[in-house]
Write an enzyme that holds these catalytic residues in place. Structure first.
Site, PDB file in Angstrom:
ATOM      1  N   GLY A 190       0.636  -1.653   0.129  1.00  0.00           N
ATOM      2  CA  GLY A 190       0.047   0.381  -0.261  1.00  0.00           C
ATOM      3  C   GLY A 190       1.029   1.073   0.304  1.00  0.00           C
ATOM      4  CG  ASN A 191       0.018   4.579  -1.771  1.00  0.00           C
ATOM      5  OD1 ASN A 191      -1.322   5.744  -1.101  1.00  0.00           O
ATOM      6  ND2 ASN A 191      -0.437   4.095  -2.730  1.00  0.00           N
ATOM      7  CG  PHE A 192       3.263   6.788   4.014  1.00  0.00           C
ATOM      8  CD1 PHE A 192       3.162   5.801   4.930  1.00  0.00           C
ATOM      9  CD2 PHE A 192       4.633   6.497   3.834  1.00  0.00           C
ATOM     10  CE1 PHE A 192       3.960   5.373   5.590  1.00  0.00           C
ATOM     11  CE2 PHE A 192       5.345   5.563   4.127  1.00  0.00           C
ATOM     12  CZ  PHE A 192       5.152   5.064   4.804  1.00  0.00           C
TER      13      PHE A 192
ATOM     14  CB  ALA B 166      -1.898   7.230  -4.098  1.00  0.00           C
TER      15      ALA B 166
END
Ligand code: C5P
Length: 399
Positions: free
Chosen positions: A208-210, A276
């Site tokens: 995943g990402n932030f 994102a």
């Protein structure tokens, strides 16, 4: 524009209260229904009799009428109103609003308000510039209160400086513009992607990402506030949304996001791709937890995810306006221009992780809106204000 609109007019105890009579008159003449709510100190400056005659409604000031025991419901007022305007807003009322001190009918009404709230501060220059007042003003702005800045000029104290309430005609014009904006996207449909995507490796792990989703949620809110029907396709985020014109579709992976977005895009006038999206997903998703025993190194094969913005770019019809984001770790102008073409976008909103206060998980952002016609750079603002700038650009492109 104001015909039939329900406005709660809050009046606090300041000398500028006399100007509220003119504001009330302008509002009722324009066809608005106005309910005046006063603080106890407000009544020292202007009488409820004047205000109730002009508004043709009893003024509300106490929680109940002493002799009959009739209860005045601040909750009902919150449901009735389309807008609450507090003019003048004194230092004391602003402090109570900022801290939730609900010891009078006006602040209680503010705390129950579901409608947007606008305040026009008025006070002496030293009170206005005091760090406490400025801190409260910043807090109220962060809470979403619209602020009609005080003006500079002669003050009741005889001093000169900033603290005069804006003229009633000016406040009236701002209220008119507010309602015009509320309906500027009426009848339009929009789809917004927000947040990260999670690409599962096994039942307990993901790539995943932030991304927090804050920017996309702010854009969805802004579009809906201007009258658009919004489909918000949200990856896994901890944000909530409560707007009658926002339909939220929760997804997890890029493929799920792609399905939901392309489906909504077909019937949309506007699309904003602020998610994102993970560029890759594991080629294989294990059904059982991946074990580490006896395994020194792991190699995960990744395959490309669909590019949602580019897919929608291929489907794009004349008249649809699409906006993408470019989050870069350098200045990113070339990348933004490439995305504009490759994804058939009208705008690319460029932000850089190099900028303090911009990018993931912050409440602020500093963006440049890039289009075929050029670039427009904005200063650091709250994400909600950035959302307003982006939606302004969309509206211009739709004309
Ligand atoms: O190509 P890049 O990922 O930098 O482009 C960013 C823009 O494209 C963003 O608007 C993002 O939401 C969108 N995007 C997408 N699907 C992907 C990757 C990016 O919609 N798979």
């Amino acid at each position: 524009m104001l015909k039939g609109k329900h406005i709660v007019l809050g009046i606090c105890g300041g000398i500028a209260a006399y100007k509220s009579v003119t504001l009330l008159r302008l509002l009722t003449k324009a066809g608005a229904e106005v309910q005046v709510v006063m603080t106890p100190a407000g009544k020292e400056f202007i009488t409820p009799v004047t205000l109730s005659s002009l508004s043709q409604r009893p003024v509300v000031s106490e929680f109940f009428t002493a002799n009959t025991g009739e209860w005045h419901s601040h909750v009902d007022l919150g449901l009735w109103a389309d807008l609450m305007v507090i003019a003048p807003a004194t230092a004391s009322t602003m402090a109570k609003m900022a801290h939730g001190v609900a010891d009078n009918m006006l602040v209680t009404t503010y705390l129950s308000a579901r409608e947007p709230v606008m305040i026009a501060p008025a006070m002496d220059l030293d009170m206005y510039r005091h760090p406490t007042t400025q801190r409260n003003l910043r807090q109220l702005a962060a809470d979403g209160v619209m602020i009609v800045e005080a003006e500079t000029g002669a003050l009741a104290s005889g001093l000169q400086g900033k603290g005069r309430m804006a003229e009633p005609e000016e406040i009236f014009a701002i209220i008119e513009r507010y309602f015009a904006r509320c309906e500027s996207l009426a009848g339009k449909k929009a789809v917004v992607t927000a947040g990260p995507t999670y690409e599962k490796l096994d039942p307990v792990r993901f790539i995943g990402n932030f991304s927090s989703g804050k920017m996309g949620f702010a854009i969805a809110g802004e579009l809906a506030d201007r009258g658009a029907e919004v489909t918000l396709v949200a990856g896994p985020v901890s944000l909530t949304v409560d707007h009658p014109r926002i339909r939220r579709v929760d997804v997890e992976s890029a493929e799920e996001m792609c399905d939901a977005t392309t489906q909504a895009f077909a019937g949309s006038d506007i699309a904003v791709f602020s998610a994102a999206v993970a560029d890759y997903r594991p080629a294989e998703r294990k059904d059982q937890k991946i074990k580490r025993e006896g395994v020194a190194t792991q190699t995960i094969e990744l395959v490309r995810n669909p590019d949602i913005a580019a897919r929608c770019g291929d489907m794009k019809r004349r008249g649809q306006v699409t906006v993408g984001f470019a989050l870069e770790t350098d200045d990113g102008h070339d990348a933004a221009h490439k995305k504009l073409h490759n994804k058939n976008l009208d705008f690319v909103v460029l932000n850089s992780l190099k900028d303090k206060g911009a990018g993931f998980r912050t409440d602020t952002n500093r963006v440049t809106i890039v289009s075929e016609d050029g670039e427009q750079a904005f200063p650091l603002k709250s994400k909600r204000e950035v959302a307003a700038d982006i939606v302004d650009a969309i509206e211009k492109a739709m004309k």
